[in-house]
Design a protein around this motif. Structure first.
Motif, PDB file in Angstrom:
ATOM      1  N   ALA A 199       0.819  -1.204   0.000  1.00 29.48           N
ATOM      2  CA  ALA A 199       0.000   0.000   0.000  1.00 29.48           C
ATOM      3  C   ALA A 199       0.853   1.254   0.000  1.00 29.48           C
ATOM      4  CB  ALA A 199      -0.932  -0.008   1.210  1.00 29.48           C
ATOM      5  N   TRP A 200       1.938   1.239   0.776  1.00 26.83           N
ATOM      6  CA  TRP A 200       2.829   2.404   0.831  1.00 26.83           C
ATOM      7  C   TRP A 200       3.483   2.654  -0.527  1.00 26.83           C
ATOM      8  CZ3 TRP A 200       7.887   3.680  -0.018  1.00 26.83           C
ATOM      9  CH2 TRP A 200       8.309   4.908   0.482  1.00 26.83           C
ATOM     10  N   LEU A 201       3.937   1.603  -1.182  1.00 25.66           N
ATOM     11  CA  LEU A 201       4.540   1.767  -2.505  1.00 25.66           C
ATOM     12  C   LEU A 201       3.526   2.328  -3.501  1.00 25.66           C
ATOM     13  CD1 LEU A 201       6.641  -1.533  -2.746  1.00 25.66           C
ATOM     14  CD2 LEU A 201       7.557   0.793  -2.697  1.00 25.66           C
ATOM     15  N   ALA A 202       2.309   1.843  -3.439  1.00 22.14           N
ATOM     16  CA  ALA A 202       1.269   2.334  -4.363  1.00 22.14           C
ATOM     17  C   ALA A 202       0.956   3.806  -4.134  1.00 22.14           C
ATOM     18  CB  ALA A 202       0.008   1.491  -4.206  1.00 22.14           C
ATOM     19  N   ASP A 203       1.064   4.256  -2.875  1.00 22.79           N
ATOM     20  CA  ASP A 203       0.680   5.626  -2.537  1.00 22.79           C
ATOM     21  C   ASP A 203       1.833   6.624  -2.620  1.00 22.79           C
ATOM     22  OD1 ASP A 203      -1.875   4.738  -2.054  1.00 22.79           O
ATOM     23  OD2 ASP A 203      -1.617   4.587   0.123  1.00 22.79           O
ATOM     24  N   ASN A 204       3.048   6.168  -2.830  1.00 26.89           N
ATOM     25  CA  ASN A 204       4.208   7.065  -2.756  1.00 26.89           C
ATOM     26  C   ASN A 204       5.100   6.985  -3.997  1.00 26.89           C
ATOM     27  OD1 ASN A 204       4.438   8.261   0.241  1.00 26.89           O
ATOM     28  ND2 ASN A 204       3.582   6.187   0.338  1.00 26.89           N
ATOM     29  N   GLY A 297      16.393  12.616  -5.552  1.00 25.51           N
ATOM     30  CA  GLY A 297      15.213  12.920  -4.752  1.00 25.51           C
ATOM     31  C   GLY A 297      15.213  12.108  -3.471  1.00 25.51           C
ATOM     32  N   ASP A 298      14.028  11.709  -3.018  1.00 26.73           N
ATOM     33  CA  ASP A 298      13.896  10.918  -1.794  1.00 26.73           C
ATOM     34  C   ASP A 298      14.209   9.455  -2.112  1.00 26.73           C
ATOM     35  OD1 ASP A 298      13.286   9.691   0.563  1.00 26.73           O
ATOM     36  OD2 ASP A 298      11.213  10.397   0.670  1.00 26.73           O
ATOM     37  N   TRP A 299      15.299   8.951  -1.541  1.00 31.46           N
ATOM     38  CA  TRP A 299      15.752   7.591  -1.845  1.00 31.46           C
ATOM     39  C   TRP A 299      14.852   6.531  -1.200  1.00 31.46           C
ATOM     40  CZ3 TRP A 299      18.111   5.006  -5.275  1.00 31.46           C
ATOM     41  CH2 TRP A 299      18.575   3.723  -5.024  1.00 31.46           C
ATOM     42  N   THR A 300      14.052   6.910  -0.220  1.00 28.42           N
ATOM     43  CA  THR A 300      13.277   5.930   0.542  1.00 28.42           C
ATOM     44  C   THR A 300      12.430   5.039  -0.356  1.00 28.42           C
ATOM     45  OG1 THR A 300      13.178   7.446   2.423  1.00 28.42           O
ATOM     46  CG2 THR A 300      11.610   5.631   2.406  1.00 28.42           C
ATOM     47  N   PHE A 301      11.742   5.633  -1.331  1.00 30.28           N
ATOM     48  CA  PHE A 301      10.875   4.827  -2.194  1.00 30.28           C
ATOM     49  C   PHE A 301      11.677   3.758  -2.918  1.00 30.28           C
ATOM     50  CE2 PHE A 301       9.169   3.742  -6.319  1.00 30.28           C
ATOM     51  CZ  PHE A 301       7.879   3.346  -6.000  1.00 30.28           C
ATOM     52  N   TYR A 302      12.811   4.130  -3.506  1.00 26.59           N
ATOM     53  CA  TYR A 302      13.590   3.191  -4.309  1.00 26.59           C
ATOM     54  C   TYR A 302      14.192   2.090  -3.436  1.00 26.59           C
ATOM     55  CZ  TYR A 302      13.080   7.032  -7.585  1.00 26.59           C
ATOM     56  OH  TYR A 302      12.552   8.010  -8.390  1.00 26.59           O
ATOM     57  N   GLU A 303      14.559   2.441  -2.204  1.00 22.68           N
ATOM     58  CA  GLU A 303      15.100   1.431  -1.299  1.00 22.68           C
ATOM     59  C   GLU A 303      14.032   0.419  -0.917  1.00 22.68           C
ATOM     60  OE1 GLU A 303      17.770   1.114   2.791  1.00 22.68           O
ATOM     61  OE2 GLU A 303      16.698   2.984   2.363  1.00 22.68           O
ATOM     62  N   VAL A 304      12.845   0.914  -0.569  1.00 21.94           N
ATOM     63  CA  VAL A 304      11.753   0.010  -0.192  1.00 21.94           C
ATOM     64  C   VAL A 304      11.323  -0.834  -1.394  1.00 21.94           C
ATOM     65  CG1 VAL A 304       9.354  -0.099   0.582  1.00 21.94           C
ATOM     66  CG2 VAL A 304      10.949   1.483   1.676  1.00 21.94           C
ATOM     67  N   TYR A 305      11.224  -0.208  -2.557  1.00 20.10           N
ATOM     68  CA  TYR A 305      10.856  -0.963  -3.755  1.00 20.10           C
ATOM     69  C   TYR A 305      11.846  -2.104  -4.010  1.00 20.10           C
ATOM     70  CZ  TYR A 305      10.910  -2.217  -8.683  1.00 20.10           C
ATOM     71  OH  TYR A 305      10.956  -2.928  -9.856  1.00 20.10           O
ATOM     72  N   GLY A 306      13.154  -1.798  -3.947  1.00 21.10           N
ATOM     73  CA  GLY A 306      14.158  -2.821  -4.211  1.00 21.10           C
ATOM     74  C   GLY A 306      14.056  -3.990  -3.249  1.00 21.10           C
ATOM     75  N   LEU A 307      13.845  -3.700  -1.965  1.00 24.12           N
ATOM     76  CA  LEU A 307      13.760  -4.766  -0.967  1.00 24.12           C
ATOM     77  C   LEU A 307      12.471  -5.570  -1.126  1.00 24.12           C
ATOM     78  CD1 LEU A 307      15.111  -2.797   2.115  1.00 24.12           C
ATOM     79  CD2 LEU A 307      16.273  -4.668   0.921  1.00 24.12           C
TER      80      LEU A 307
END
Length: 354
Positions: A199-204, A297-307
């Motif tokens: 859900a977080w990935l879909a929303d961010n 930009g904000d690396w958080t999304f790409y880190e969470v996506y990769g994991l």
């Protein structure tokens, strides 16, 4: 010292095939093989398509084929993998020379292709016995790894004849949706449902920075090194497509285990990214941004996506074992790491939202 060639093992029973059938098909398509079938060995690395060494007198070839058992409709596309490498080699010369593609299922029961072997060192797990890598050499190698990725992302796909390889804009949304769907289909009762992370990935989702050629499985254990630790080859083009380069960066760094990671993450390490001098994930991202000129930009999304993507890949492998599609013991306990990755993603999200 001169790097030792990548090691092979005896072919696993479930992955065996008839060397004479391959030889008969290759004869006339690849010159100079002689009359006798090759000696066949298997490369133990990799968990998707299978890779074999065909040993002929004075010449070694590589054969790639899908695993046995049910497969997703878009997975293990040998024709596509062959086509990408053949088209890419003239403009990105770090691709093995592909020699022949076979879609005649009477030969091996499915499609396969054969290519030349690239001699060199492939770093898997720990450094090879007797092979030393100073901190300066490790750092220099990491710089080369980043720079080769930047070079790939700058390939003119139209000049390579690969402009139709992907679907173009909308890549980020398709990946988030696609990996979420794959997880739901492969989920077993012993792993979490990952609903919070999905859900977080879909929303961010961030805007795409650009669409370019991406390898989609870019790791040290898919790179061939020469005596000077230069990168002479990039292997395993199964998942190459046109996509967002920062999504690839996130996927790559999900496998980049560094020395200060926790003990569970260290258990997943498949490349020697922990040795002194190796880049941290932060250093890798910084150099990529500097060399590519792209804003991160904000690396958080790409880190969470990769994991999360890694969690899905692992769960799909475990699903095959769980359902008796393979008896490979390496897949038996993978479900445990899926739960760890879900927790790691949620902690990163919480930290970013704090």
């Amino acid at each position: 010292m001169t790097p030792a060639p990548d090691k092979t093992v005896e072919v696993r029973g479930e992955d065996s095939f008839d060397p004479a059938a391959v030889h008969a098909w290759l004869t006339g398509r690849v010159p100079g093989l002689g009359d006798a079938p090759p000696e066949v060995r298997q490369f133990p690395g990799g968990a998707s398509n299978l890779t074999y060494l065909l040993g002929y007198p004075g010449r070694e070839l590589i054969l790639r084929r899908p695993p046995a058992g049910p497969k997703a409709a878009s997975a293990h596309d040998m024709r596509r993998e062959f086509r990408v490498q053949r088209a890419l080699r003239p403009v990105f010369p770090y691709v093995p020379e592909v020699l022949a593609f076979c879609d005649d299922e009477t030969v091996l029961g499915g499609a396969f292709y054969v290519m030349e072997r690239l001699e060199g060192l492939i770093l898997r797990g720990d450094l090879p016995a007797g092979f030393e890598l100073s901190p300066d050499q490790a750092s220099e190698l990491c710089g080369k790894v980043v720079d080769r990725l930047v070079e790939l992302h700058a390939v003119d796909v139209a000049a390579a004849g690969l402009a139709d390889l992907g679907k173009g804009a909308g890549y980020v949304e398709r990946q988030v949706r696609g990996w979420s769907e794959r997880f739901r289909k492969a989920r077993t009762e012993n792993v979490p449902d990952c609903t919070e992370v999905m859900a977080w990935l879909a929303d961010n989702q961030p805007d795409e920075v650009k669409i370019c050629l991406i390898h989609n499985d870019y790791r040290l254990d898919n790179l061939v090194l020469d005596d000077d630790l230069g990168i002479i080859g990039v292997l395993d083009w199964e998942m190459a497509t046109l996509g967002d380069p920062l999504m690839e960066l996130g996927s790559t760094l999900a496998y980049w285990v560094q020395d200060d990671d926790d003990d569970v993450m260290k258990l997943s390490r498949r490349q020697p990214t922990h040795v002194p001098g190796m880049y941290t994930r932060e250093e890798f991202v910084r150099r990529y941004a500097e060399r590519s000129g792209l804003g991160i930009g904000d690396w958080t999304f790409y880190e969470v996506y990769g994991l999360f993507r890694l969690a899905v890949v692992i769960q799909q492998l475990y699903y095959r074992f769980h359902n008796g599609q393979t008896n490979n013991p390496a897949f038996k306990d993978l479900w445990q790491f899926v739960g760890y990755l879900d927790g790691r993603c949620r902690r990163i999200i919480a930290k970013g939202d704090a």
